[in-house]
Design a protein around this motif. Structure first.
Motif, PDB file in Angstrom:
ATOM      1  N   LYS A 112       0.735  -1.347  -0.117  1.00 13.92           N
ATOM      2  CA  LYS A 112      -0.187   0.090   0.006  1.00 13.92           C
ATOM      3  C   LYS A 112       0.717   1.117   0.039  1.00 13.92           C
ATOM      4  CE  LYS A 112      -3.379  -1.700   3.054  1.00 13.92           C
ATOM      5  NZ  LYS A 112      -4.198  -1.488   4.057  1.00 13.92           N
ATOM      6  N   ARG A 113       1.667   1.188   0.848  1.00  8.86           N
ATOM      7  CA  ARG A 113       2.765   2.469   0.806  1.00  8.86           C
ATOM      8  C   ARG A 113       3.633   2.612  -0.557  1.00  8.86           C
ATOM      9  NH1 ARG A 113       5.016   0.134   5.355  1.00  8.86           N
ATOM     10  NH2 ARG A 113       4.039   1.208   7.260  1.00  8.86           N
ATOM     11  N   GLU A 114       3.921   1.481  -1.353  1.00  7.10           N
ATOM     12  CA  GLU A 114       4.512   1.544  -2.594  1.00  7.10           C
ATOM     13  C   GLU A 114       3.549   2.019  -3.445  1.00  7.10           C
ATOM     14  OE1 GLU A 114       7.155   1.998  -5.377  1.00  7.10           O
ATOM     15  OE2 GLU A 114       7.731   1.478  -3.404  1.00  7.10           O
ATOM     16  N   TYR A 115       2.344   1.933  -3.502  1.00  9.02           N
ATOM     17  CA  TYR A 115       1.185   2.056  -4.530  1.00  9.02           C
ATOM     18  C   TYR A 115       1.126   3.812  -4.034  1.00  9.02           C
ATOM     19  CZ  TYR A 115      -3.299   2.532  -6.406  1.00  9.02           C
ATOM     20  OH  TYR A 115      -4.629   3.119  -7.441  1.00  9.02           O
ATOM     21  N   VAL A 116       1.019   4.321  -2.873  1.00  7.89           N
ATOM     22  CA  VAL A 116       0.693   5.667  -2.671  1.00  7.89           C
ATOM     23  C   VAL A 116       1.989   6.333  -3.098  1.00  7.89           C
ATOM     24  CG1 VAL A 116       0.627   7.400  -0.976  1.00  7.89           C
ATOM     25  CG2 VAL A 116      -0.900   5.324  -0.762  1.00  7.89           C
ATOM     26  N   ARG A 117       3.067   5.851  -3.234  1.00 10.24           N
ATOM     27  CA  ARG A 117       4.216   6.478  -3.478  1.00 10.24           C
ATOM     28  C   ARG A 117       4.248   6.858  -5.018  1.00 10.24           C
ATOM     29  NH1 ARG A 117       7.708   2.971   0.325  1.00 10.24           N
ATOM     30  NH2 ARG A 117       7.677   4.139   1.868  1.00 10.24           N
ATOM     31  N   LYS A 118       3.937   5.688  -5.798  1.00  7.14           N
ATOM     32  CA  LYS A 118       3.838   5.540  -7.297  1.00  7.14           C
ATOM     33  C   LYS A 118       2.865   6.519  -7.665  1.00  7.14           C
ATOM     34  CE  LYS A 118       2.140   2.141  -9.519  1.00  7.14           C
ATOM     35  NZ  LYS A 118       1.601   0.974  -9.971  1.00  7.14           N
ATOM     36  N   ARG A 119       1.690   6.574  -6.840  1.00  8.42           N
ATOM     37  CA  ARG A 119       0.562   7.474  -7.396  1.00  8.42           C
ATOM     38  C   ARG A 119       1.107   9.106  -7.148  1.00  8.42           C
ATOM     39  NH1 ARG A 119      -4.745   6.078  -7.884  1.00  8.42           N
ATOM     40  NH2 ARG A 119      -4.922   8.097  -8.515  1.00  8.42           N
ATOM     41  N   MET A 120       1.905   9.362  -5.965  1.00  9.34           N
ATOM     42  CA  MET A 120       2.514  10.776  -5.873  1.00  9.34           C
ATOM     43  C   MET A 120       3.517  11.097  -6.824  1.00  9.34           C
ATOM     44  SD  MET A 120       0.827  11.664  -3.521  1.00  9.34           S
ATOM     45  CE  MET A 120       1.159  12.967  -2.555  1.00  9.34           C
ATOM     46  N   ARG A 121       4.247  10.055  -7.231  1.00  6.69           N
ATOM     47  CA  ARG A 121       5.290  10.466  -8.173  1.00  6.69           C
ATOM     48  C   ARG A 121       4.851  10.615  -9.723  1.00  6.69           C
ATOM     49  NH1 ARG A 121       8.588   5.854  -6.058  1.00  6.69           N
ATOM     50  NH2 ARG A 121       7.520   4.637  -7.401  1.00  6.69           N
ATOM     51  N   ARG A 122       3.602  10.536 -10.043  1.00  8.94           N
ATOM     52  CA  ARG A 122       2.901  10.627 -11.288  1.00  8.94           C
ATOM     53  C   ARG A 122       2.862  12.129 -11.588  1.00  8.94           C
ATOM     54  NH1 ARG A 122      -2.753   7.488 -11.528  1.00  8.94           N
ATOM     55  NH2 ARG A 122      -1.828   5.409 -11.264  1.00  8.94           N
ATOM     56  N   LYS A 123       3.040  12.335 -13.131  1.00  8.09           N
ATOM     57  CA  LYS A 123       2.850  13.831 -13.186  1.00  8.09           C
ATOM     58  C   LYS A 123       1.374  14.263 -12.946  1.00  8.09           C
ATOM     59  CE  LYS A 123       2.359  15.707 -17.734  1.00  8.09           C
ATOM     60  NZ  LYS A 123       2.749  15.797 -19.081  1.00  8.09           N
ATOM     61  N   ARG A 124       1.287  15.554 -12.893  1.00 14.81           N
ATOM     62  CA  ARG A 124       0.186  16.352 -12.398  1.00 14.81           C
ATOM     63  C   ARG A 124      -0.761  16.299 -13.570  1.00 14.81           C
ATOM     64  NH1 ARG A 124      -0.666  18.031  -7.170  1.00 14.81           N
ATOM     65  NH2 ARG A 124      -2.336  19.329  -8.165  1.00 14.81           N
ATOM     66  N   LEU A 125      -2.035  16.272 -13.460  1.00 16.18           N
ATOM     67  CA  LEU A 125      -2.944  16.424 -14.261  1.00 16.18           C
ATOM     68  C   LEU A 125      -2.988  17.982 -14.971  1.00 16.18           C
ATOM     69  CD1 LEU A 125      -4.983  14.701 -16.052  1.00 16.18           C
ATOM     70  CD2 LEU A 125      -6.652  15.367 -14.435  1.00 16.18           C
ATOM     71  N   GLY A 126      -2.985  18.003 -16.004  1.00 18.26           N
ATOM     72  CA  GLY A 126      -3.031  19.519 -16.602  1.00 18.26           C
ATOM     73  C   GLY A 126      -2.293  19.582 -17.929  1.00 18.26           C
ATOM     74  N   SER A 127      -2.105  20.780 -18.376  1.00 14.57           N
ATOM     75  CA  SER A 127      -1.629  20.973 -19.625  1.00 14.57           C
ATOM     76  C   SER A 127      -0.065  21.467 -19.704  1.00 14.57           C
ATOM     77  CB  SER A 127      -2.415  22.108 -20.524  1.00 14.57           C
ATOM     78  OG  SER A 127      -2.417  23.175 -20.009  1.00 14.57           O
ATOM     79  N   ASP A 128       0.867  21.452 -20.578  1.00 16.64           N
ATOM     80  CA  ASP A 128       1.962  21.932 -20.318  1.00 16.64           C
ATOM     81  C   ASP A 128       2.149  23.147 -21.092  1.00 16.64           C
ATOM     82  OD1 ASP A 128       2.931  19.564 -19.203  1.00 16.64           O
ATOM     83  OD2 ASP A 128       3.481  18.612 -21.058  1.00 16.64           O
ATOM     84  N   VAL A 129       1.256  23.911 -20.949  1.00 17.97           N
ATOM     85  CA  VAL A 129       1.403  25.323 -21.716  1.00 17.97           C
ATOM     86  C   VAL A 129       1.974  26.312 -20.504  1.00 17.97           C
ATOM     87  CG1 VAL A 129      -0.212  27.349 -22.321  1.00 17.97           C
ATOM     88  CG2 VAL A 129      -0.712  24.917 -22.831  1.00 17.97           C
ATOM     89  N   HIS A 130       2.785  27.302 -21.132  1.00 18.30           N
ATOM     90  CA  HIS A 130       3.402  28.146 -20.289  1.00 18.30           C
ATOM     91  C   HIS A 130       2.426  28.941 -19.462  1.00 18.30           C
ATOM     92  CE1 HIS A 130       6.288  31.472 -18.837  1.00 18.30           C
ATOM     93  NE2 HIS A 130       7.363  30.477 -19.128  1.00 18.30           N
ATOM     94  N   PRO A 131       2.595  29.384 -18.300  1.00 21.33           N
ATOM     95  CA  PRO A 131       1.511  30.003 -17.772  1.00 21.33           C
ATOM     96  C   PRO A 131       1.264  31.607 -18.219  1.00 21.33           C
ATOM     97  CG  PRO A 131       3.461  29.749 -16.116  1.00 21.33           C
ATOM     98  CD  PRO A 131       3.545  28.924 -17.378  1.00 21.33           C
TER      99      PRO A 131
END
Length: 156
Positions: A112-131
């Motif tokens: 369960k700890r490894e699953y949470v770590r893997k989910r936290m390492r994911r790229k954030r949901l959103g676009s790669d447009v410069h702000p």
């Protein structure tokens, strides 16, 4: 749906929520829902067996329903239909069909700890447009309207 009463809708909704399943419904359940709600051709809950028959229409209701079911399955290329529950391996009860790329839940503490770590390492949901782009583009457009008049005929 307009010819059904609110009580019939409520009874059908209660029956559907109390008896959730991905397997084919029992005959009693199909009959109950068909008496409470009108028949819809593209509704997956039950086949139109108990729908009132109209002999004047061609193709028949059963033929149209079978063809629409065939087209739905062909459009998915035989892959089973998954929902948002299929992406949640730790949900109780576990989903019947896991989505592609999701492994079965491991219930040990370290897993369960490894699953949470893997989910936290994911790229954030959103676009790669410069702000700055969403700020600069509308401002540049408005500034160009100050320099260039798009409607010279209305100029007074």
């Amino acid at each position: 749906m307009e010819e059904t009463t609110w009580e019939q809708k409520l009874q059908a909704l209660t029956h559907t929520l109390i008896n959730p399943t991905n397997t084919p419904e029992s005959l009693y359940s199909q009959f109950f829902i068909s008496t409470q709600l009108p028949c819809y051709l593209n509704w997956d809950y039950h086949p139109p067996i108990f729908c009132p028959k109209s002999p004047n229409t061609f193709p028949s209701l059963h033929l149209r329903w079978g063809f629409s079911l065939f087209l739905k399955r062909v459009s998915r290329f035989g892959v089973p239909q998954t929902s948002w529950r299929s992406k949640c391996p730790f949900q109780q009860p576990p989903p019947l069909i896991l989505a592609k790329g999701v492994e079965e839940a491991q219930w040990g503490e370290e897993q369960k700890r490894e699953y949470v770590r893997k989910r936290m390492r994911r790229k954030r949901l959103g676009s790669d447009v410069h702000p700055l782009i969403p700020i600069l583009l509308p401002n540049i457009f408005l500034f160009s309207l100050l320099l260039w008049n798009p409607f010279p005929q209305y100029d007074s």
